[in-house]
Scaffold this motif. Structure first.
Motif, PDB file in Angstrom:
ATOM      1  N   ILE A 143      49.615  78.846   1.030  1.00 41.85           N
ATOM      2  CA  ILE A 143      50.987  78.351   0.835  1.00 41.85           C
ATOM      3  C   ILE A 143      51.804  79.231  -0.098  1.00 41.85           C
ATOM      4  O   ILE A 143      52.943  78.895  -0.398  1.00 41.85           O
ATOM      5  CB  ILE A 143      50.975  76.896   0.296  1.00 41.85           C
ATOM      6  CG1 ILE A 143      50.367  76.847  -1.103  1.00 41.85           C
ATOM      7  CG2 ILE A 143      50.252  75.969   1.239  1.00 41.85           C
ATOM      8  CD1 ILE A 143      50.439  75.471  -1.760  1.00 41.85           C
ATOM      9  N   ARG A 166      55.376  78.217   5.245  1.00 37.26           N
ATOM     10  CA  ARG A 166      54.426  77.228   5.760  1.00 37.26           C
ATOM     11  C   ARG A 166      54.493  75.928   4.963  1.00 37.26           C
ATOM     12  O   ARG A 166      54.311  74.851   5.508  1.00 37.26           O
ATOM     13  CB  ARG A 166      52.994  77.785   5.681  1.00 37.26           C
ATOM     14  CG  ARG A 166      52.712  78.974   6.581  1.00 37.26           C
ATOM     15  CD  ARG A 166      51.280  79.420   6.414  1.00 37.26           C
ATOM     16  NE  ARG A 166      50.966  80.598   7.211  1.00 37.26           N
ATOM     17  CZ  ARG A 166      49.783  81.196   7.217  1.00 37.26           C
ATOM     18  NH1 ARG A 166      48.814  80.725   6.439  1.00 37.26           N
ATOM     19  NH2 ARG A 166      49.574  82.253   7.960  1.00 37.26           N
ATOM     20  N   PHE A 167      54.742  76.072   3.671  1.00 36.49           N
ATOM     21  CA  PHE A 167      54.756  74.915   2.782  1.00 36.49           C
ATOM     22  C   PHE A 167      56.133  74.275   2.694  1.00 36.49           C
ATOM     23  O   PHE A 167      56.269  73.174   2.172  1.00 36.49           O
ATOM     24  CB  PHE A 167      54.293  75.361   1.396  1.00 36.49           C
ATOM     25  CG  PHE A 167      53.895  74.246   0.473  1.00 36.49           C
ATOM     26  CD1 PHE A 167      53.023  73.262   0.889  1.00 36.49           C
ATOM     27  CD2 PHE A 167      54.400  74.178  -0.814  1.00 36.49           C
ATOM     28  CE1 PHE A 167      52.651  72.227   0.038  1.00 36.49           C
ATOM     29  CE2 PHE A 167      54.037  73.152  -1.669  1.00 36.49           C
ATOM     30  CZ  PHE A 167      53.158  72.180  -1.229  1.00 36.49           C
ATOM     31  N   ASP A 213      58.453  73.130   5.065  1.00 41.91           N
ATOM     32  CA  ASP A 213      58.755  71.930   5.852  1.00 41.91           C
ATOM     33  C   ASP A 213      58.020  70.706   5.327  1.00 41.91           C
ATOM     34  O   ASP A 213      58.571  69.599   5.316  1.00 41.91           O
ATOM     35  CB  ASP A 213      58.390  72.158   7.323  1.00 41.91           C
ATOM     36  CG  ASP A 213      59.437  72.992   8.045  1.00 41.91           C
ATOM     37  OD1 ASP A 213      60.613  72.908   7.669  1.00 41.91           O
ATOM     38  OD2 ASP A 213      59.066  73.732   8.969  1.00 41.91           O
ATOM     39  N   GLU A 214      56.768  70.894   4.890  1.00 41.18           N
ATOM     40  CA  GLU A 214      55.999  69.769   4.352  1.00 41.18           C
ATOM     41  C   GLU A 214      56.655  69.196   3.104  1.00 41.18           C
ATOM     42  O   GLU A 214      56.841  67.973   2.975  1.00 41.18           O
ATOM     43  CB  GLU A 214      54.569  70.222   4.042  1.00 41.18           C
ATOM     44  CG  GLU A 214      53.695  69.132   3.460  1.00 41.18           C
ATOM     45  CD  GLU A 214      52.296  69.632   3.102  1.00 41.18           C
ATOM     46  OE1 GLU A 214      51.606  68.939   2.333  1.00 41.18           O
ATOM     47  OE2 GLU A 214      51.906  70.720   3.587  1.00 41.18           O
ATOM     48  N   THR A 215      57.038  70.073   2.173  1.00 39.85           N
ATOM     49  CA  THR A 215      57.657  69.610   0.935  1.00 39.85           C
ATOM     50  C   THR A 215      59.044  69.031   1.191  1.00 39.85           C
ATOM     51  O   THR A 215      59.413  67.995   0.620  1.00 39.85           O
ATOM     52  CB  THR A 215      57.767  70.770  -0.068  1.00 39.85           C
ATOM     53  OG1 THR A 215      56.481  71.363  -0.242  1.00 39.85           O
ATOM     54  CG2 THR A 215      58.272  70.280  -1.405  1.00 39.85           C
ATOM     55  N   GLN A 244      60.183  67.600   3.874  1.00 35.00           N
ATOM     56  CA  GLN A 244      60.090  66.288   4.508  1.00 35.00           C
ATOM     57  C   GLN A 244      59.735  65.205   3.485  1.00 35.00           C
ATOM     58  O   GLN A 244      60.264  64.086   3.547  1.00 35.00           O
ATOM     59  CB  GLN A 244      59.039  66.318   5.625  1.00 35.00           C
ATOM     60  CG  GLN A 244      58.986  65.039   6.465  1.00 35.00           C
ATOM     61  CD  GLN A 244      60.307  64.747   7.147  1.00 35.00           C
ATOM     62  OE1 GLN A 244      60.795  65.543   7.943  1.00 35.00           O
ATOM     63  NE2 GLN A 244      60.910  63.612   6.834  1.00 35.00           N
ATOM     64  N   LYS A 245      58.868  65.531   2.544  1.00 33.07           N
ATOM     65  CA  LYS A 245      58.537  64.575   1.490  1.00 33.07           C
ATOM     66  C   LYS A 245      59.758  64.252   0.639  1.00 33.07           C
ATOM     67  O   LYS A 245      59.990  63.092   0.279  1.00 33.07           O
ATOM     68  CB  LYS A 245      57.413  65.130   0.607  1.00 33.07           C
ATOM     69  CG  LYS A 245      56.055  65.182   1.280  1.00 33.07           C
ATOM     70  CD  LYS A 245      55.012  65.755   0.340  1.00 33.07           C
ATOM     71  CE  LYS A 245      53.642  65.809   1.010  1.00 33.07           C
ATOM     72  NZ  LYS A 245      52.612  66.416   0.115  1.00 33.07           N
ATOM     73  N   SER A 263      65.047  64.483   9.080  1.00 31.08           N
ATOM     74  CA  SER A 263      64.008  65.488   9.280  1.00 31.08           C
ATOM     75  C   SER A 263      64.467  66.810   8.693  1.00 31.08           C
ATOM     76  O   SER A 263      65.636  66.981   8.324  1.00 31.08           O
ATOM     77  CB  SER A 263      63.678  65.656  10.763  1.00 31.08           C
ATOM     78  OG  SER A 263      64.780  66.213  11.453  1.00 31.08           O
ATOM     79  N   THR A 264      63.574  67.749   8.633  1.00 30.23           N
ATOM     80  CA  THR A 264      63.886  69.035   7.999  1.00 30.23           C
ATOM     81  C   THR A 264      64.810  69.896   8.842  1.00 30.23           C
ATOM     82  O   THR A 264      65.515  70.753   8.302  1.00 30.23           O
ATOM     83  CB  THR A 264      62.584  69.809   7.740  1.00 30.23           C
ATOM     84  OG1 THR A 264      61.938  70.107   8.988  1.00 30.23           O
ATOM     85  CG2 THR A 264      61.637  68.990   6.880  1.00 30.23           C
TER      86      THR A 264
END
Length: 332
Positions: free
Chosen positions: A168, A179-180, A182-184, A186-187, A299-300
């Motif tokens: 990441i 890579r990291f 979209d995950e962050t 979205q949170k 959403s992102t």
């Protein structure tokens, strides 16, 4: 193989091997007529098989399955009770597979704590009524088993964390990579929806990237990118996060930041970068696209696209500028 799947297989292997070992002890004690030890070993085997079944049932949530602690606590408590009640010195050796199983299945701190609670009465029982040589050898073996197992698990956790950090993190700049992102993001969107607090993002890109690459080469562009990353880490606030998208573009997530706040931050970033003399490059200008989450941004994709469009709009308006693209207003 994912971490969850790997944990499922190692937990299953640990429970299965321990169940086979304890069941063989049950058969041996039944053969020699030690019925109390036979029933104890049989009960422990049933708990180990329950742990094996639980592992497969919770295989998708293996990293956060709380039942393992209850199962292993029951196994350890049963063995401690047997050591204190039964007059059978050989039962203390049954602690060895449990020590390893505690460390293999549970998080390191929980495994060490549970193993320490098991080890204290076991060593006490060994020293009570046995020769000093036998007690010393058995105690040393138990402590060495725990130490080696704990060292191995710590080393594995350290390697796993390093691998996750590499996955990441951008190796050149040390910032988080795409890579990291979209995950962050979205949170943070989910948290903003739940709390009603504003969320803003910034898409930042170097101006004249091709010209910088032609004049200073790829190595010069990477050195500039690294220097700007270090500068941005010093400008952004605690709680904000920085991500690299390529060799000339950044993305910033700014929680709890309304439109007025992201405008001020973007202008400060643009000004501090433009006023600085960069090594071997000289002056540098950047274009920034800003936006704030609206009611429709769940959403992102919408936030990232709007920030990217705002960045291109800033570039069309003469570069070295920041442009804000509003979303639908958020009801608080």
């Amino acid at each position: 193989m994912t971490e969850t799947r790997l944990r499922t297989w190692t937990h299953s292997f640990g429970y299965g091997l321990a169940a086979l070992f304890i069941f063989s002890l049950a058969l041996q004690n039944l053969r020699y007529g030690f019925y109390e030890l036979f029933y104890l070993a049989l009960a422990m085997t049933c708990l180990l098989l329950a742990g094996l079944i639980y592992t497969f049932v919770c295989r998708r949530q293996q990293l956060s399955a709380p039942g393992h602690l209850l199962i292993l606590a029951g196994l350890n408590a049963g063995l401690v009770a047997a050591i204190l009640v039964l007059d059978s010195p050989g039962v203390t050796h049954w602690a060895m597979p449990l020590l390893i199983l505690n460390l293999l299945v549970l998080p390191l701190r929980q495994g060490l704590s549970l193993s320490a609670l098991l080890l204290v009465p076991v060593i006490g029982a060994v020293w009570f009524g046995n020769s000093a040589a036998y007690a010393l050898m058995t105690s040393a073996g138990l402590i060495l088993t725990l130490a080696v197992g704990a060292l191995y698990i710590w080393h594995y956790d350290h390697i796993a964390q390093s691998a996750e950090d590499l996955a990441i993190t951008d190796p050149v700049t040390g910032a988080h990579n795409s890579r990291f992102l979209d995950e962050t993001l979205q949170k943070e969107i989910s948290r903003a929806i739940a709390t009603g607090h504003p969320l803003s993002v910034i898409n930042l890109s170097f101006d004249y990237t091709d010209e910088i690459r032609d004049l200073h080469g790829k190595a010069g562009l990477q050195n500039l990118f690294k220097s700007v990353t270090e500068h941005l880490f010093g400008v952004i606030r605690a709680g904000d996060s920085l991500y690299t998208l390529n060799d000339s573009e950044f993305f910033l997530i700014l929680p709890f930041t309304p439109e007025e706040g992201v405008r001020v931050i973007a202008e400060r970033i643009r000004r501090t970068i433009g006023e600085r003399e960069w090594s071997s490059i000289g002056r540098l200008s950047v274009s920034l696209g800003c936006t704030t989450r609206g009611n429709g941004d769940t959403s992102t994709v919408s936030l990232r696209n709007r920030a990217n469009q705002a960045m291109h709009q800033a570039r069309k308006r003469g570069m070295d500028s920041a442009w804000f693209s509003p979303g639908e207003s958020v009801d608080i």
